[in-house]
Enzyme design. Structure first.
Site, PDB file in Angstrom:
ATOM      1  N   THR A 170      35.433  32.740  40.107  1.00 29.35           N
ATOM      2  CA  THR A 170      35.510  31.624  39.164  1.00 29.35           C
ATOM      3  C   THR A 170      36.134  30.396  39.819  1.00 29.35           C
ATOM      4  OG1 THR A 170      35.742  33.202  37.353  1.00 29.35           O
ATOM      5  CG2 THR A 170      36.469  30.945  36.917  1.00 29.35           C
TER       6      THR A 170
ATOM      7  N   TYR B 101      38.470  44.513  44.434  1.00 32.70           N
ATOM      8  CA  TYR B 101      37.745  43.600  43.542  1.00 32.70           C
ATOM      9  C   TYR B 101      36.323  44.147  43.457  1.00 32.70           C
ATOM     10  CZ  TYR B 101      36.346  38.785  42.029  1.00 32.70           C
ATOM     11  OH  TYR B 101      35.897  37.670  41.354  1.00 32.70           O
TER      12      TYR B 101
ATOM     13  N   LYS C 166      40.664  44.950  40.312  1.00 33.80           N
ATOM     14  CA  LYS C 166      40.111  43.969  39.381  1.00 33.80           C
ATOM     15  C   LYS C 166      38.641  44.316  39.247  1.00 33.80           C
ATOM     16  CE  LYS C 166      38.648  39.332  38.566  1.00 33.80           C
ATOM     17  NZ  LYS C 166      37.237  39.198  38.259  1.00 33.80           N
TER      18      LYS C 166
ATOM     19  N   VAL D  65      41.641  39.741  33.666  1.00 32.86           N
ATOM     20  CA  VAL D  65      41.480  38.579  34.542  1.00 32.86           C
ATOM     21  C   VAL D  65      40.290  37.797  34.001  1.00 32.86           C
ATOM     22  CG1 VAL D  65      41.231  37.835  36.940  1.00 32.86           C
ATOM     23  CG2 VAL D  65      42.330  40.015  36.440  1.00 32.86           C
TER      24      VAL D  65
END
Lengths: 308, 308, 308, 308
Positions: free
Chosen positions: B50, B138, B166, B210
């Protein structure tokens, strides 16, 4: 050297020899360059996928380009990959590899991000506007997970943005569309990265080939290129089939133990090591090395192909 | 600051405000940090997807981390993405972002190259061995085109390699497998990146979220997190559904004109701009900007969500 | 008629003409057969993907085979698709189409279910054991979402299970592997379904082609086949390129409005209707029809190709 | 029986017991129905993916529906899959299964053909218009390789075309969008096919679940459903986690030897056989059977789950 317009012939994507502790093995790289030049190739492509560009640090990448350019001394054009995710990062790579002396840059579509043909076209336009050397597009859906659309390439060629295409998509129909669509621009080079169908690509109008397997058998690909150009179709087909059999080395690595990249690059490096060209067959982390038995299988295929 | 063990709560992945000429807009970044801190978030994640990490140069990436760390001054943990293709390049990123002060690094599986679970595991082991700060994995198959297998994460957690996960895979069943498989390691943080099902993730045992949309409505996600922890399931669901409706801003951009990344990041930045948090809604090249009509649609949804 | 060993030449996959209320239009089907026979084709393939086999009921499928077989009267071999999800259902289709007179059946890998090469091989062995006529494998990853592995085909050919392969995968390197791997079995037919690279496929050893576009221009494909066999490479390439340009008709349909199947089959049927071969261009439900403007584009390309 | 509006609770997709020679084993099917009814389930779904519908002939499919409907005698609603490639073929399946007594039909998006949302919507409209019983949409991208878009479902629900959705996509965010988007139509049933996150699906508003694992442990899913409805979140989570551990049986089969379908259905049938519900664990051709060691692993997990 001035970049050939168009670039034709065999332009192998150089493996990057590494030391056991994964630094660039400069003496081995020089021997590999000599091996390819002696094989009669028409250009050198460093920092491609076969070069493990995705695994080399920026420092290592620069060293590879500088070493190769200095050693070649302008005898052959040196193309360098500028492999990164998006335009701003690619621009940094372009600056780095052209600073190190590359004669042209090879640029892939945006990856990691979810992209769109309009964004891909904009990417190439921005990169080309900033590059001091010609830009070739690089179509490798296996890495970036989008197909570079033929119509985008044709449009960018018509506008003078791109100097050529290296197509490793495996999609010969799309490749043909680019060949036909860029015929009116004689300086544009259409190169195939599909080492198993080079004869077919040349037959339909490709300018040359960028075969990873050319590291292992540059003479074979140069011979194939010549047979295709002189129209000796039967001999070309036989040579291509010999190379296809040799390509079986990429299946030596067990897919249950490693990714297809580890298997392919591991096989090329094992072959170069067995041939005495490079000092160490190590591949970059976190790739899985071939086992001794798998290396033996590579050796068998080299012997069958007449290379050992 | 010492990294919380485990990290819990809302840890938004910060957008990276850019100037019209695509430099990091430091004053806007500081305002965005303030906006999130005022919203009550529990940590900050910079250089994620992002954040347009894939579009930021190394210089810009360092500037983002330094700016954020200095401004936060240890009030909140700052996690930084170390987004690159493979181990050697990730190690350079880890050195850079930890040198700039990050409290933890967030590391994705190898991409561009064709990989294998054994290589993914080795990648994380090598990165963790070299990192001076905790490493979170991730999982973002939309970017890297492989799913991080739950059993790999569980094994790496058990071995103390990873400090957390995440998960932006959208696969809640796999997420649950990690939650259950790491429950015996109380310091391990399991965070969801799926902003539309945070309530469900927390209900099955996640430590936090998140959410990219947390840039736009940090109060909303903090409220949702609190309602989930206090067991007010009905209110939590209503808050989550309000946020789901707000998430409709990512569909403002026309998919015929732009990629899904352009649409999502463009919408978040348009919203932050409309809210007066950032000075300019520009996204990095080669992304396609939202049209005025598309920005209007973002505005409508902000109004409906009570944010304007 | 006895199935040719090997089958060579042009074997178009027949469109299935439908009436406005989506019944098989038998008079149009007879005219289409005549059109193809007059074009000089070497065999007929009914109930393939281009035939909308996926859309035809069992009753309609039988009618198509019976009608075609009766009309051809043994002049040409009639191959019939036995398209269904798995072995037991394919066996029912084989019984039905051979009962209706098909000279050979074309069988695809299991789909809908998640499969495995061992299951694919077992599938073909069971079907071949039960089929009264030769079985050709059909590789169409776009439909079944698995690639039929070359080594599976080669093994099944060596064991006498398969009589041939129709390859619509677009993967010419894999196709070549089958050609090379089955050369020792002279009765085995390797046919390409890639209508845009028939010249390349024949050059590397294919026996023939199954071009959907052959419905529209059978003379063109027959001419191409002959030029390839007589070694007139330049003329063959020119003919192939003319056919590639004609193939542009499949892009007439707007991808924002319809799937790629609707566009392709809609274009073939529009062309046959414009040529006066079939009475109605309707495609089966739930496909989206071409608009009048889109049909006009088809017409332009037919005129450019010299077919109207 | 009249189809419940909405359908709620646990509706397992019945395995189809087969004899060693792959005929429908009617006595075992009756015992399986009894086993599920005794387990307290709220409906029965025959001819789904777990039922090996893709492998059953039309004759076998009819037999399954007739047998089940006759045995259940209206105590519970019987839903039947009408699994085929496109609208005309699905209509034949709908006629067949409703002729055999099904109370509702479950219909999947077009497959094999390359489709489009507009075609998917048209498909459901045509099927619903012709069906004498309610139509539920079935979202299973793993089988059909397209995601049924949430907005298409919401539109079809609003128009009264669909009576419900069985979502096996694994995409809980999209599922939530359908739940929220159809709340205004209280008769519309939103059912999850994701057996590992039933608690999460019910928490966000699902009406029920269609768990393949419910064949093996119907009591467990009925208990889970009840705990969710009475708001006992902790107990529900524990029950769901017990079922997740049991689901490990689908990993008993070696993925190097068989497809994921063979492994999953093989495990369910092995478990039913070990429990004494069905007489023979055979799966349909060309699936690969579990080895004795793999069956032992299934047995261990059944014991751990308290089912043996």
């Amino acid at each position: 050297m001035p970049f050939p317009v168009p670039l034709t012939g065999v332009v192998p994507p150089l493996c990057t020899p590494l030391t056991p502790d994964r630094e660039v093995d400069v003496p081995s790289l020089l021997r590999l360059v000599d091996h390819l030049v002696a094989g009669g190739v028409h250009g050198l492509f460093v920092l491609g996928t076969t070069s493990e560009a995705a695994f080399l640090t920026d420092r290592q990448r620069r060293l590879v380009v500088e070493t190769t350019v200095a050693h070649v001394g302008g005898q052959l054009p040196v193309l360098a990959g500028a492999i990164d995710m998006t335009t701003p990062r690619v621009l940094d790579q372009v600056a780095s590899v052209t600073g190190a002396g590359a004669d042209a840059v090879v640029v892939i579509s945006p990856f990691y991000t979810r992209t769109h043909p309009a964004e891909i076209a904009r990417h190439y336009r921005l990169v080309a506007a900033a590059s001091p050397v010609p830009v070739l597009a690089y179509d490798l859906p296996a890495a970036v997970h989008t197909k570079l659309p033929a119509d985008v390439v044709v449009e960018l060629a018509a506008d003078g943005v791109l100097a050529g295409l290296k197509d490793s998509s495996g999609d010969l129909a799309g490749f043909r569309e680019v060949v036909a669509g860029t015929r009116a621009r004689p300086g544009f080079s259409v190169l195939t990265g599909s080492e198993l169908i080079v004869d077919a690509a040349l037959a339909l109008g490709a300018h040359g080939a960028v075969p990873g397997l050319g590291n292992v058998d540059p003479h074979g690909y140069v011979r194939l290129d010549r047979l295709c150009r002189t129209g000796e179709a039967e001999l070309a087909r036989a040579e291509q089939e010999r190379l296809c059999a040799l390509f079986g080395i990429v299946r030596a690595g067990d897919p249950a133990r490693m990714g297809a990249g580890s298997a392919a690059i591991g096989a090329f490096k094992a072959a170069l090591h067995l041939q005495g060209v490079i000092a160490c067959p190590a591949t970059a982390e976190p790739q899985v090395p071939l086992s001794p038995q798998e290396v033996e299988r590579v050796q068998e295929l080299l012997i069958e192909a007449g290379l050992l």
